[in-house]
Motif scaffolding. Structure first.
Motif, PDB file in Angstrom:
ATOM      1  N   GLU A   1       0.830  -1.206   0.000  1.00 54.06           N
ATOM      2  CA  GLU A   1       0.000   0.000   0.000  1.00 54.06           C
ATOM      3  C   GLU A   1       0.867   1.259   0.000  1.00 54.06           C
ATOM      4  O   GLU A   1       0.549   2.240  -0.688  1.00 54.06           O
ATOM      5  CB  GLU A   1      -0.913  -0.016   1.221  1.00 54.06           C
ATOM      6  N   VAL A   2       1.972   1.250   0.760  1.00 56.16           N
ATOM      7  CA  VAL A   2       2.881   2.401   0.756  1.00 56.16           C
ATOM      8  C   VAL A   2       3.445   2.621  -0.640  1.00 56.16           C
ATOM      9  O   VAL A   2       3.508   3.748  -1.142  1.00 56.16           O
ATOM     10  CB  VAL A   2       4.005   2.180   1.784  1.00 56.16           C
ATOM     11  N   ARG A   3       3.857   1.534  -1.280  1.00 58.77           N
ATOM     12  CA  ARG A   3       4.422   1.653  -2.627  1.00 58.77           C
ATOM     13  C   ARG A   3       3.391   2.222  -3.606  1.00 58.77           C
ATOM     14  O   ARG A   3       3.700   3.101  -4.421  1.00 58.77           O
ATOM     15  CB  ARG A   3       4.916   0.285  -3.099  1.00 58.77           C
ATOM     16  N   SER A   4       2.157   1.727  -3.541  1.00 56.81           N
ATOM     17  CA  SER A   4       1.119   2.187  -4.475  1.00 56.81           C
ATOM     18  C   SER A   4       0.825   3.668  -4.281  1.00 56.81           C
ATOM     19  O   SER A   4       0.693   4.423  -5.262  1.00 56.81           O
ATOM     20  CB  SER A   4      -0.156   1.362  -4.281  1.00 56.81           C
ATOM     21  N   ILE A   5       0.738   4.120  -3.031  1.00 55.10           N
ATOM     22  CA  ILE A   5       0.427   5.532  -2.770  1.00 55.10           C
ATOM     23  C   ILE A   5       1.545   6.428  -3.284  1.00 55.10           C
ATOM     24  O   ILE A   5       1.293   7.439  -3.976  1.00 55.10           O
ATOM     25  CB  ILE A   5       0.199   5.752  -1.262  1.00 55.10           C
ATOM     26  N   LEU A   6       2.786   6.068  -2.994  1.00 52.67           N
ATOM     27  CA  LEU A   6       3.899   6.932  -3.398  1.00 52.67           C
ATOM     28  C   LEU A   6       4.090   6.922  -4.914  1.00 52.67           C
ATOM     29  O   LEU A   6       4.459   7.951  -5.503  1.00 52.67           O
ATOM     30  CB  LEU A   6       5.180   6.482  -2.692  1.00 52.67           C
ATOM     31  N   ILE A   7       3.850   5.790  -5.560  1.00 55.03           N
ATOM     32  CA  ILE A   7       3.946   5.770  -7.029  1.00 55.03           C
ATOM     33  C   ILE A   7       2.878   6.646  -7.650  1.00 55.03           C
ATOM     34  O   ILE A   7       3.124   7.402  -8.600  1.00 55.03           O
ATOM     35  CB  ILE A   7       3.842   4.316  -7.542  1.00 55.03           C
ATOM     36  N   SER A   8       1.656   6.567  -7.110  1.00 56.76           N
ATOM     37  CA  SER A   8       0.564   7.380  -7.667  1.00 56.76           C
ATOM     38  C   SER A   8       0.791   8.872  -7.465  1.00 56.76           C
ATOM     39  O   SER A   8       0.255   9.693  -8.212  1.00 56.76           O
ATOM     40  CB  SER A   8      -0.766   6.960  -7.030  1.00 56.76           C
ATOM     41  N   ARG A   9       1.607   9.242  -6.456  1.00 58.34           N
ATOM     42  CA  ARG A   9       1.885  10.663  -6.216  1.00 58.34           C
ATOM     43  C   ARG A   9       3.164  11.125  -6.904  1.00 58.34           C
ATOM     44  O   ARG A   9       3.597  12.253  -6.708  1.00 58.34           O
ATOM     45  CB  ARG A   9       1.988  10.925  -4.707  1.00 58.34           C
ATOM     46  N   GLY A  10       3.778  10.260  -7.703  1.00 56.59           N
ATOM     47  CA  GLY A  10       4.901  10.662  -8.531  1.00 56.59           C
ATOM     48  C   GLY A  10       6.241  10.731  -7.827  1.00 56.59           C
ATOM     49  O   GLY A  10       7.144  11.425  -8.316  1.00 56.59           O
TER      50      GLY A  10
ATOM     51  N   SER B   1      10.003   9.499  -6.640  1.00 56.67           N
ATOM     52  CA  SER B   1      11.066   8.782  -7.339  1.00 56.67           C
ATOM     53  C   SER B   1      11.261   7.397  -6.725  1.00 56.67           C
ATOM     54  O   SER B   1      10.932   7.173  -5.559  1.00 56.67           O
ATOM     55  CB  SER B   1      12.380   9.573  -7.256  1.00 56.67           C
ATOM     56  N   PRO B   2      11.809   6.445  -7.516  1.00 60.75           N
ATOM     57  CA  PRO B   2      12.079   5.111  -6.969  1.00 60.75           C
ATOM     58  C   PRO B   2      13.012   5.145  -5.759  1.00 60.75           C
ATOM     59  O   PRO B   2      12.893   4.310  -4.862  1.00 60.75           O
ATOM     60  CB  PRO B   2      12.713   4.365  -8.147  1.00 60.75           C
ATOM     61  N   GLU B   3      13.938   6.116  -5.737  1.00 64.52           N
ATOM     62  CA  GLU B   3      14.852   6.201  -4.603  1.00 64.52           C
ATOM     63  C   GLU B   3      14.106   6.524  -3.315  1.00 64.52           C
ATOM     64  O   GLU B   3      14.359   5.922  -2.264  1.00 64.52           O
ATOM     65  CB  GLU B   3      15.905   7.270  -4.886  1.00 64.52           C
ATOM     66  N   VAL B   4      13.160   7.474  -3.384  1.00 57.28           N
ATOM     67  CA  VAL B   4      12.386   7.831  -2.198  1.00 57.28           C
ATOM     68  C   VAL B   4      11.494   6.661  -1.775  1.00 57.28           C
ATOM     69  O   VAL B   4      11.344   6.373  -0.579  1.00 57.28           O
ATOM     70  CB  VAL B   4      11.544   9.096  -2.473  1.00 57.28           C
ATOM     71  N   ILE B   5      10.920   5.970  -2.748  1.00 56.78           N
ATOM     72  CA  ILE B   5      10.041   4.839  -2.430  1.00 56.78           C
ATOM     73  C   ILE B   5      10.822   3.730  -1.743  1.00 56.78           C
ATOM     74  O   ILE B   5      10.393   3.177  -0.715  1.00 56.78           O
ATOM     75  CB  ILE B   5       9.353   4.334  -3.708  1.00 56.78           C
ATOM     76  N   ASP B   6      11.988   3.369  -2.303  1.00 56.77           N
ATOM     77  CA  ASP B   6      12.805   2.321  -1.687  1.00 56.77           C
ATOM     78  C   ASP B   6      13.269   2.730  -0.293  1.00 56.77           C
ATOM     79  O   ASP B   6      13.339   1.892   0.625  1.00 56.77           O
ATOM     80  CB  ASP B   6      14.011   2.009  -2.568  1.00 56.77           C
ATOM     81  N   ASN B   7      13.597   4.010  -0.126  1.00 58.53           N
ATOM     82  CA  ASN B   7      14.014   4.493   1.187  1.00 58.53           C
ATOM     83  C   ASN B   7      12.883   4.354   2.201  1.00 58.53           C
ATOM     84  O   ASN B   7      13.099   3.926   3.345  1.00 58.53           O
ATOM     85  CB  ASN B   7      14.476   5.943   1.076  1.00 58.53           C
ATOM     86  N   ALA B   8      11.664   4.712   1.782  1.00 60.96           N
ATOM     87  CA  ALA B   8      10.513   4.612   2.683  1.00 60.96           C
ATOM     88  C   ALA B   8      10.229   3.164   3.073  1.00 60.96           C
ATOM     89  O   ALA B   8      10.004   2.846   4.249  1.00 60.96           O
ATOM     90  CB  ALA B   8       9.287   5.239   2.034  1.00 60.96           C
ATOM     91  N   LEU B   9      10.269   2.256   2.095  1.00 67.59           N
ATOM     92  CA  LEU B   9       9.982   0.855   2.381  1.00 67.59           C
ATOM     93  C   LEU B   9      11.069   0.247   3.273  1.00 67.59           C
ATOM     94  O   LEU B   9      10.764  -0.505   4.206  1.00 67.59           O
ATOM     95  CB  LEU B   9       9.870   0.077   1.063  1.00 67.59           C
ATOM     96  N   GLY B  10      12.333   0.561   2.979  1.00 65.08           N
ATOM     97  CA  GLY B  10      13.416   0.028   3.796  1.00 65.08           C
ATOM     98  C   GLY B  10      13.363   0.529   5.228  1.00 65.08           C
ATOM     99  O   GLY B  10      13.572  -0.232   6.180  1.00 65.08           O
ATOM    100  N   LEU B  11      13.086   1.834   5.393  1.00 64.26           N
ATOM    101  CA  LEU B  11      13.021   2.397   6.738  1.00 64.26           C
ATOM    102  C   LEU B  11      11.836   1.815   7.505  1.00 64.26           C
ATOM    103  O   LEU B  11      11.945   1.501   8.702  1.00 64.26           O
ATOM    104  CB  LEU B  11      12.919   3.917   6.658  1.00 64.26           C
ATOM    105  N   LEU B  12      10.708   1.657   6.842  1.00 62.16           N
ATOM    106  CA  LEU B  12       9.532   1.087   7.507  1.00 62.16           C
ATOM    107  C   LEU B  12       9.793  -0.356   7.938  1.00 62.16           C
ATOM    108  O   LEU B  12       9.404  -0.775   9.039  1.00 62.16           O
ATOM    109  CB  LEU B  12       8.330   1.158   6.559  1.00 62.16           C
ATOM    110  N   GLU B  13      10.470  -1.121   7.096  1.00 63.34           N
ATOM    111  CA  GLU B  13      10.806  -2.498   7.443  1.00 63.34           C
ATOM    112  C   GLU B  13      11.756  -2.543   8.634  1.00 63.34           C
ATOM    113  O   GLU B  13      11.620  -3.386   9.536  1.00 63.34           O
ATOM    114  CB  GLU B  13      11.436  -3.193   6.235  1.00 63.34           C
ATOM    115  N   THR B  14      12.739  -1.637   8.669  1.00 67.64           N
ATOM    116  CA  THR B  14      13.679  -1.587   9.794  1.00 67.64           C
ATOM    117  C   THR B  14      12.965  -1.271  11.099  1.00 67.64           C
ATOM    118  O   THR B  14      13.212  -1.894  12.143  1.00 67.64           O
ATOM    119  CB  THR B  14      14.767  -0.531   9.524  1.00 67.64           C
ATOM    120  N   ILE B  15      12.060  -0.291  11.052  1.00 65.16           N
ATOM    121  CA  ILE B  15      11.339   0.100  12.260  1.00 65.16           C
ATOM    122  C   ILE B  15      10.468  -1.039  12.775  1.00 65.16           C
ATOM    123  O   ILE B  15      10.448  -1.353  13.969  1.00 65.16           O
ATOM    124  CB  ILE B  15      10.495   1.356  11.978  1.00 65.16           C
TER     125      ILE B  15
END
Length: 578
Positions: A522-531, A533-547
């Protein structure tokens, strides 16, 4: 006088040196006996007379070289001095029959000289096959000669002795077809064989077969010195390393090969998945708490314990209802090596995070293993569990604002004339006379009043809607969570919960919607739909997984690690708000 004495000594030494070097080099090989029994040793001596030299014994193949030594002597015969270097080797025959010690090359003074070959006859044991009459002998045995594939067995090597031995050198078998682990502690005891008392030393190995079929364990070998003395037999204060004075005889003892017929497991036709475990096991389950709230976590533990190949235990299939986020922890293993084999337990833990309120049933977990005592497959189950999930606290809930229902259209009535105007119409020409005219400024002012009132009203309404919008409120919630995480009192799980809420709220603010939790997809879908970058998306997913992994895995961060994770979360929230 002293000077003359020194000159005489020097001349004497020169005379000796000249005599030694003048002598031709002579090489000779000899043995102390040419007939031995298997397990007995013989001594090989290589003599070099008239010079120095080195002996190459690498060509000896039918004998095992147990030990070696050297000595040098200077002899005088018929007024001449001769130097002799002697190299001695203790040899142990490897097989029966007519064996040959081949010619040995000797390098001396730049020349190569070879010894003569020596024949040695090796017979069967000189002692009777029965234990009676033997002072030292060895044997090997297994606890089960026909185990199932994956079943553990014990291989025991025993030394029986009625006299003391010294300098033991044990050579264990290769154990082809098995994995082997030697027990650290050796057993010592006394026993009676053929009416004679023996002191016994036992070395044990735990074996696990690598496949079915007939496997032969090669002989185990013990090389040692048997001490023959007048000491009373049966006194073994230190049987392996005692230093009792007496005549030493180097001996080699070998066990008979041991044959093990490993049986394949019968075909499994039951329900469930076979775990691959062979032995005796059971399975249990427990949950940290059976009541929690949405967004909180509860740890589910699955315990497998028993005796057998417990080190091969893998995580069983754990059926879980929908509506949970699952975070697996590394298995906890506690395996002991005991005289009967491997025993211990493995614990598999997973953190469950409910997404919705309700009552959930956790079905039993199954374990299928092969019971070596019953010689059949056994299926064990854990007890069923129930989990009650309540809604989150009100302070963490946000009211969902829905648009108001459309206004009711008023009913239109037909216009009915009830009378004429009260004031009569002016119909004469005086009605057309011009009155005092309005200035242009006043005219424009009155003309702009309606649009200005409309614009201010629209701006006020827009500002009101913006203040109460989901995007605004979720962004404020994200900033509040970061402030709480930075507070000193936020520690442990509370610290990770604040960071998780900050990231999820920032993403929901971009989606302009309310919510409590989000999956990675769901995080990936929202961030892709809002345009983004892949770098920001990967950073968000990685940080969320770490937390989430730190939060539900029980990890505690302090000092620089805590500050670094907080900085990374702030940077991500800032990049999402751009």
């Amino acid at each position: 006088m002293a000077g003359r004495f020194k000159l005489l000594i020097l001349g004497f030494l020169l005379l000796i040196s000249g005599a030694v070097h003048a002598e031709d080099v002579e090489v000779q090989a000899s043995v102390d006996r040419t007939q031995v029994a298997i397990g007995e040793s013989l001594q090989l001596k290589v003599s070099i007379r008239g010079g120095d030299g080195t002996v190459d014994v690498s060509s000896i193949q039918d004998f095992d070289i147990i030990s070696r030594g050297s000595a040098a002597n200077i002899n005088m015969s018929n007024g001449r001095f001769t130097r002799e270097n002697a190299y001695t080797y203790v040899l142990m025959p490897l097989r029966r029959g007519e064996l040959t010690i081949p010619p040995l090359p000797v390098q001396s003074g730049g020349a190569m000289v070879r010894t003569q070959p020596i024949s040695v006859r090796v017979t069967s044991r000189s002692e009777p096959d029965r234990a009676e009459g033997r002072e030292v002998f060895v044997e090997a045995r297994v606890s089960n000669e026909a185990p199932y594939e994956g079943e553990q067995i014990v291989y025991s090597f025993r030394v029986y002795q009625r006299v003391q031995i010294a300098n033991p050198r044990f050579q264990e078998p290769a154990f082809d077809g098995f994995t082997a682990k030697r027990l650290e502690d050796q057993r010592t005891f006394t026993t009676v064989v053929e009416n004679r008392e023996y002191h016994v030393i036992e070395l044990d190995f735990i074996l696990l077969s690598l496949g079915s079929g007939v496997h032969q364990i090669e002989p185990a070998i013990l090389n040692c010195d048997v001490i023959h003395s007048g000491r009373r037999r049966g006194n073994f204060s230190d049987p392996f390393f005692g230093l009792n004075r007496g005549r030493f005889e180097t001996r080699r003892f070998a066990t008979e090969p041991v044959t093990v017929d490993v049986r394949p497991l019968p075909p499994y036709k039951g329900d469930g998945r076979f775990s691959g475990l062979v032995g005796t096991f059971d399975i249990e389950s427990q949950i940290e708490t059976d009541e929690l709230k949405v967004g909180d976590s509860a740890t589910l533990s699955i315990l497998i314990q028993g005796a057998g190949n417990i080190i091969d235990a893998e995580e069983p299939m754990i059926p879980l209802p929908d509506g949970f986020k699952v975070y697996k922890d590394a298995p906890e293993e506690a395996v002991r090596l005991e005289p009967t084999g491997y025993t211990g337990r493995k614990v598999f833990r997973i953190a469950l995070v409910p997404m919705n309120a309700g009552v959930y049933q956790l079905d039993p977990v199954s374990l299928v293993y092969f019971d070596t005592d019953r010689e059949d497959y056994v299926q064990e189950f854990t007890r069923p569990l129930q989990l009650t999930v309540a809604a989150a606290d009100e302070k963490d809930q946000l009211a969902v604002i829905s648009p108001s229902p459309p206004a009711v259209t008023p009913r239109k009535d037909q216009v009915v004339f009830t009378g004429r105007d009260i004031l009569p119409l002016k119909e004469d020409l005086d009605a057309l006379k011009t009155r005092r005219p309005m200035s242009g400024g006043w005219f424009l002012l009155f003309l702009m009043i309606p649009p200005a009132v409309f614009g201010l009203t629209k701006a006020a309404l827009a500002l009101s809607r913006k203040t109460d919008s989901p995007s605004r409120r979720m962004a404020e919630r994200s900033e509040k969570a970061l402030r709480e995480a930075a507070a000193n009192e936020a520690a442990g799980e509370a610290f990770y919960a604040c960071l998780y809420r900050a990231v999820v709220s920032a993403v929901l603010a971009r989606a302009d919607t309310y919510g409590e939790t989000l999956t990675c997809s769901e995080v990936r879908s929202i961030l892709i739909s809002r345009g983004y970058s892949p770098e920001v998306i990967d950073n968000a997913l990685g940080l969320l997984e770490t937390i989430e992994s730190a939060r539900f895995g029980g990890r505690i961060m302090e000092g620089e690690d805590r500050r670094r994770l907080l900085r990374e979360t702030r940077g991500l929230v800032k990049s999402l708000n751009r």
